[in-house]
Design an enzyme around this catalytic site. Structure first.
Site, mmCIF file in Angstrom:
data_model
loop_
_atom_site.group_PDB
_atom_site.id
_atom_site.type_symbol
_atom_site.label_atom_id
_atom_site.label_comp_id
_atom_site.label_asym_id
_atom_site.label_seq_id
_atom_site.Cartn_x
_atom_site.Cartn_y
_atom_site.Cartn_z
ATOM 1 N N GLU A 78 0.679 -1.164 -0.024
ATOM 2 C CA GLU A 78 -0.102 -0.029 0.004
ATOM 3 C C GLU A 78 0.756 1.161 -0.162
ATOM 4 O O GLU A 78 0.317 2.269 -0.622
ATOM 5 C CB GLU A 78 -1.061 0.010 1.219
ATOM 6 C CG GLU A 78 -1.969 -1.061 1.306
ATOM 7 C CD GLU A 78 -3.096 -0.793 0.045
ATOM 8 O OE1 GLU A 78 -3.397 0.275 -0.323
ATOM 9 O OE2 GLU A 78 -3.483 -2.040 -0.429
ATOM 10 N N SER A 340 -31.961 -41.955 41.388
ATOM 11 C CA SER A 340 -31.294 -42.628 42.607
ATOM 12 C C SER A 340 -30.209 -41.584 42.783
ATOM 13 O O SER A 340 -29.523 -41.608 43.981
ATOM 14 C CB SER A 340 -30.915 -43.773 42.464
ATOM 15 O OG SER A 340 -31.976 -44.704 42.504
#
Ligand SMILES: [Zn+2]
Length: 750
Positions: A78, A340
Site C-alpha cells: 500500500e 437415585s
C-alpha cells in the site's frame, strides 16, 4: 483553470498550516470503540466471537505483537514511502489535483496508509471535499501520532473482508492463528485484501487474492524485506484458508456464559478446556450411535474441576445444529428427574445424625400412608434384599432403605439439605415432594447434580460452578481474575469432612455394588472414583454422576421430548460414557486417592449385625467410622439362626442330622444374567458347610443330578451362570453313599 489549481494549492497550504496547530484527539483512537467480544477457553482458544455493535469482528493487537512480515507486506502493498512522507504523498496529490481539474470528476491517486486510516475513521464517500478533509485529518494524525502508532491504528482498523476488522481478527478468521505467527506468505495474502475486500474476498474468489499475494511477495523481495530464498519459499507455500463457519465452538457453553455474564465485556476468558470439550463431543456422538436401538437420541456431559469449581467441559446435546432432536436445548441445564442420583445426600444426612455405614437397614415391603394414599416403595429389580448394611444399600441403590431412612430423618430435613447443596430447582415446598424426594421425584439439572457431588469431592464444601475465569475490558487491560478473591458467600460447608469422606468411600467401593451391578461394571475404574447412577420413572432419564479428587463428571442420556428409553438398566445407558470420560480425564498412573480427614478410624464388624465382629461371625468386614461412632459391643447373634431367617430353613442339617449342607445358594434363590457383562465374569460360587472332622477334599457337587467337575480342594465350587432351573446337591464320597446334602433349588433368568 489556473485559478482553480491555485485555489487547490491554497487549500492544501491552509490544511498543512492548520495541522500544525490542531492535534487529532486521541480519545477518538481508543481501541474500545471498535472491539467485538470474544469468548475464549482457559488457554485462549477462541470459542465464539460476538459481533460488536459496530458490526464487525475486531480485536486489538499491538504493533510489536504482530509478525514483522505483517508490516513489511502492508508497506509493500500500500505505501512504500510510509516512513518518509508527511502523511500525504505531496507529488501524488498535486498530480491528482491537476488531473482532476483537467478532466473533472473524482480525485484519484494512491492514498497513503495515513489517509486510508483517516478515511476509515470517518468513513465518508469519496468526493473532492472528502478527499481534502481526509488529507487534513491525515496531516493531523501525523502530527499527533508516531509512525508506529499510525501503523498500529491502521492495521487494527482496516477491513480484511468478511466482517474482519484488523489484522488480528483477519488472521484468526482466515488462518486460525494470531498475527504474531503469520508466515511471509500468509501476511502477504492478508495484506492483499484491504485494497478491495469485496472484490478479493477469498471465500468467493480464491484466485484473485492469491494472485495479488504473489505480486506483493515480489515487491517485498524487491524492497529487501525478503531474501531470495525466503521469497521463493513463500511463493511455494500452500495457503490453508479456513472455511467461514469454524468459530462456533462449545455452543451450549458459550450461550450459558453469555446468559450469565451479559454486558459489554471485550473478552471473556472462560474455565472451559476446549481440548477436553472437543474430545467429549466426539465421545458423546460415538456412544449415542451405539444406543440407537435403545431409543436414545440425546446426551449431556458436564465436567467440573473440583479445585476451582470451574466448568471444564459442557456438552449440551448430541448436535447443536440438529433441529429435529432439539439440539439447541442444553441437556445439562434441563430439568429432569434424577432418580437415585440424590440418594447420597439422604445417607449423608444419616451419617451427620450419628448413623454409620455399618448400620443395618431393612429392605422389605413397607407401606407409608401419605396424603396421596398408600406409598409402597419398590426396588429397581422388584425384589427385597432383607437386612442390608448402609454401605451396600447405597452402593446397590436399593430404594426401600433410602425411603425408610428419609422417613426416619424427616423429609423436610432432606429437602433443606438438598437446597443447601445447591438444588435451587427444588422450589416447591417439601410436602410437594414427600418421601419420594430421595428417589428423585423432584426435577433438577445435571449442573446442580454435578455441583452437589463436587462438594463431596471437596470434603463437604459446596461451591457454585463457575464458567468465567476473567474478563478483559480492553486489550490493554489484561483483565482481573474473577476467582482471585473468592467471595466466601459462594461457598459453604454442607457436610463435615468425615461425612463426605465416608460417602466417598461407599460410592467408590466396587465390591459393595457387585450384587447390583456385577464385578466388572463400567463404574469399576483403575483409579479411585466415586460414582452413583440414577434412572427416572418410566426410564426417561438415565444418569451417572461421579468424581475423582480432581474432577466431577455428570452424564445424562435420554430424549428431549421426554419419550422413554428402551431396555436400559441403571448402568447401561450412560455408565460406559461416564467411564470413558473419566478415563480420558485421569491418567491412571498419576491418579490421586481421596485424602483421609482426621478422626476416621477402621473397625472389623459383623456384616449381619453391624456390631463389632466376634470370633463366631462369618466373614467379618472392615468398615470405616467417624471416631466415636464405631460400634462398641460385640455381635451377639447366633449366626445359624440368622441364616435360617434370611433364607428358607436349612434343611439338610435338621433332617439328615449329618450337618452337611449348602450355604450358597439358598433354596429359592433367583439369579439374573447381566446382558452387559461378559459371560466369563458371571460366575457364582457354590458353598457348603462341611461338619467338623470331615475333609472337604472329598466333596462332590451335583447339579440336576450330574456331577460337576472336580473341585477337589475346598468347600466351594465356581459355576458359570446359565439360564434355567437347577437343583443342587453336594455329597461326601460317591453319590448314594456317605453323606448327601439336601437339594437346593434355584433359578437363573436371562
Ligand atoms: Zn455377627
Amino acid at each position: 483553470m489556473r485559478g482553480k489549481i491555485a485555489f487547490s494549492l491554497l487549500v492544501i497550504t491552509v490544511l498543512l498550516a492548520g495541522s500544525i496547530y490542531i492535534p487529532y484527539p486521541r480519545a477518538r483512537l481508543s481501541p474500545s470503540a471498535v472491539l467485538s467480544m470474544r469468548i475464549m477457553d482457559r488457554n485462549g482458544i477462541l470459542l465464539r466471537e460476538v459481533i460488536s455493535a459496530e458490526g464487525g469482528r475486531c480485536r486489538w493487537a499491538e504493533l510489536d505483537e504482530m509478525s514483522s512480515h505483517v508490516v513489511a507486506s502492508i508497506l509493500a502493498a500500500e505505501d512504500r514511502f510510509f516512513f518518509i512522507h508527511p502523511g500525504v504523498n505531496v507529488f501524488s496529490i498535486m498530480s491528482a489535483a491537476v488531473r482532476n481539474v483537467r478532466k473533472g470528476g473524482v480525485v484519484s491517486g494512491a492514498s497513503t496508509l495515513t489517509q486510508q486510516l483517516a478515511r476509515n475513521l470517518y468513513g465518508k464517500k469519496r468526493t473532492v471535499f472528502s478527499k481534502i478533509y481526509e488529507t487534513w485529518i491525515a496531516l493531523r494524525l501525523e502530527k499527533t501520532l508516531s509512525k508506529e502508532e499510525i501503523l498500529e491504528q491502521y492495521l487494527n482498523r482496516v477491513c480484511y473482508g468478511n466482517m474482519a476488522y484488523g489484522i488480528e481478527a483477519a488472521s484468526w478468521l482466515y488462518f486460525d492463528k494470531s498475527s504474531a505467527d503469520l508466515s511471509p506468505a500468509e501476511a502477504a495474502f492478508l495484506s492483499s485484501l484491504p485494497r478491495s475486500p469485496r472484490r478479493l474476498n477469498p471465500y468467493r474468489y480464491p484466485g484473485r487474492a492469491k494472485k495479488r499475494q504473489e505480486h506483493i511477495l515480489e515487491r517485498m523481495f524487491q524492497l529487501g524485506y525478503l531474501g531470495r530464498s525466503e521469497w521463493s519459499r513463500a511463493c511455494r507455500e500452500p495457503l490453508k484458508i479456513l472455511p467461514a463457519s469454524q468459530k462456533f465452538r462449545a455452543p451450549h457453553f458459550c450461550d450459558y456464559v453469555l446468559e450469565k455474564s451479559p454486558g459489554d465485556r471485550k473478552a471473556i476468558r472462560t474455565t472451559l478446556d476446549y481440548g477436553i470439550q472437543e474430545k467429549l463431543e466426539i465421545l458423546t456422538v460415538n456412544h449415542l450411535a451405539g444406543l440407537e436401538s435403545n431409543r436414545i437420541t440425546n446426551a449431556a456431559v458436564l465436567v467440573l474441576d473440583n479445585r476451582t469449581s470451574g466448568i471444564v467441559a459442557m456438552v449440551g446435546s448430541r448436535d447443536f445444529f440438529d433441529a429435529f432432536h432439539d439440539g439447541q436445548v442444553n441437556g445439562s441445564l434441563s430439568l429432569r428427574q434424577p432418580g437415585s442420583a440424590l440418594k447420597p445426600f439422604t445417607y449423608g444426612l444419616a451419617l451427620e445424625k450419628g448413623m454409620t455405614a455399618a448400620r443395618i437397614l431393612e429392605d422389605r415391603e413397607v407401606h407409608f400412608s401419605t396424603p396421596g394414599g398408600i406409598y409402597r416403595p419398590r426396588n429397581y429389580d422388584k425384589r427385597y434384599h432383607g437386612p442390608v448394611r448402609m454401605r451396600q444399600a447405597l452402593a446397590c441403590s436399593y430404594n426401600v432403605p433410602a425411603v425408610v431412612l428419609s422417613a426416619e430423618l424427616g423429609p423436610d430435613l432432606l429437602y433443606r439439605k438438598l437446597r443447601q447443596a445447591g438444588f435451587q430447582s427444588l422450589e416447591k415446598n417439601p410436602g410437594f415432594y414427600g418421601l419420594g424426594l430421595t428417589l428423585g421425584s423432584g426435577e433438577v439439572t445435571l449442573l446442580e447434580l454435578v455441583q452437589a457431588y463436587a462438594s463431596l469431592a471437596r470434603g463437604g464444601v459446596y461451591r457454585e460452578a463457575e464458567a468465567v475465569r476473567c474478563f478483559e475490558n480492553s486489550e490493554h487491560d489484561r483483565g482481573f481474575p474473577v476467582q482471585g478473591n473468592r467471595d466466601d458467600s459462594r461457598s459453604r460447608r454442607i457436610f463435615s469432612p468425615q461425612t463426605a469422606f465416608i460417602l466417598t468411600h461407599m460410592l467408590s467401593d466396587n465390591d459393595a455394588r457387585i450384587p447390583a451391578f456385577g464385578y466388572n461394571s463400567p463404574l469399576k475404574l483403575p483409579f479411585p472414583c466415586a460414582a452413583k447412577t440414577g434412572t427416572s420413572k418410566d426410564c426417561r432419564d438415565n444418569w451417572t454422576v461421579g468424581y475423582t479428587p480432581r474432577y466431577t463428571v455428570g452424564v445424562w442420556v435420554g430424549n428431549f421430548d421426554g419419550s422413554p428409553m428402551h431396555n436400559i438398566s441403571g448402568i447401561t445407558g450412560c455408565g460406559p460414557l461416564f467411564r470413558d470420560v473419566m478415563l480420558l480425564l485421569t491418567k491412571t498412573d498419576s491418579a490421586e486417592s481421596f485424602p483421609v480427614p482426621p478422626d476416621i478410624i477402621k473397625a472389623d464388624i459383623c456384616p449381619l449385625s453391624g456390631k463389632r465382629a466376634s470370633l463366631l461371625c462369618p466373614g467379618a468386614v472392615t468398615e470405616i467410622f467417624m471416631r466415636g461412632t464405631e460400634p462398641g459391643e460385640l455381635c451377639a447373634l447366633r449366626h445359624l439362626d440368622i441364616e435360617e431367617k434370611r433364607g428358607k430353613a436349612i434343611p439338610s442339617r435338621s433332617i439328615t442330622g449329618t450337618g452337611l449342607h449348602i450355604i450358597f445358594p439358598l433354596d429359592g434363590d433367583v439369579f439374573k444374567l447381566d446382558p452387559n457383562l461378559r459371560e466369563k465374569y458371571q460366575v457364582i460360587h457354590f458353598k457348603a458347610f462341611v461338619p467338623e472332622g470331615l475333609s472337604p477334599g472329598q466333596l462332590r457337587w451335583y447339579l440336576n443330578g450330574e456331577e460337576l467337575g472336580d473341585f477337589a480342594e475346598s468347600h466351594s465350587a465356581a459355576w458359570r451362570l446359565e439360564p434355567g432351573t437347577f437343583t443342587l446337591q453336594c455329597a461326601l464320597n460317591r453319590m448314594g453313599k456317605g453323606l448327601l446334602s439336601d437339594a437346593v433349588r434355584f433359578d437363573v433368568l436371562r
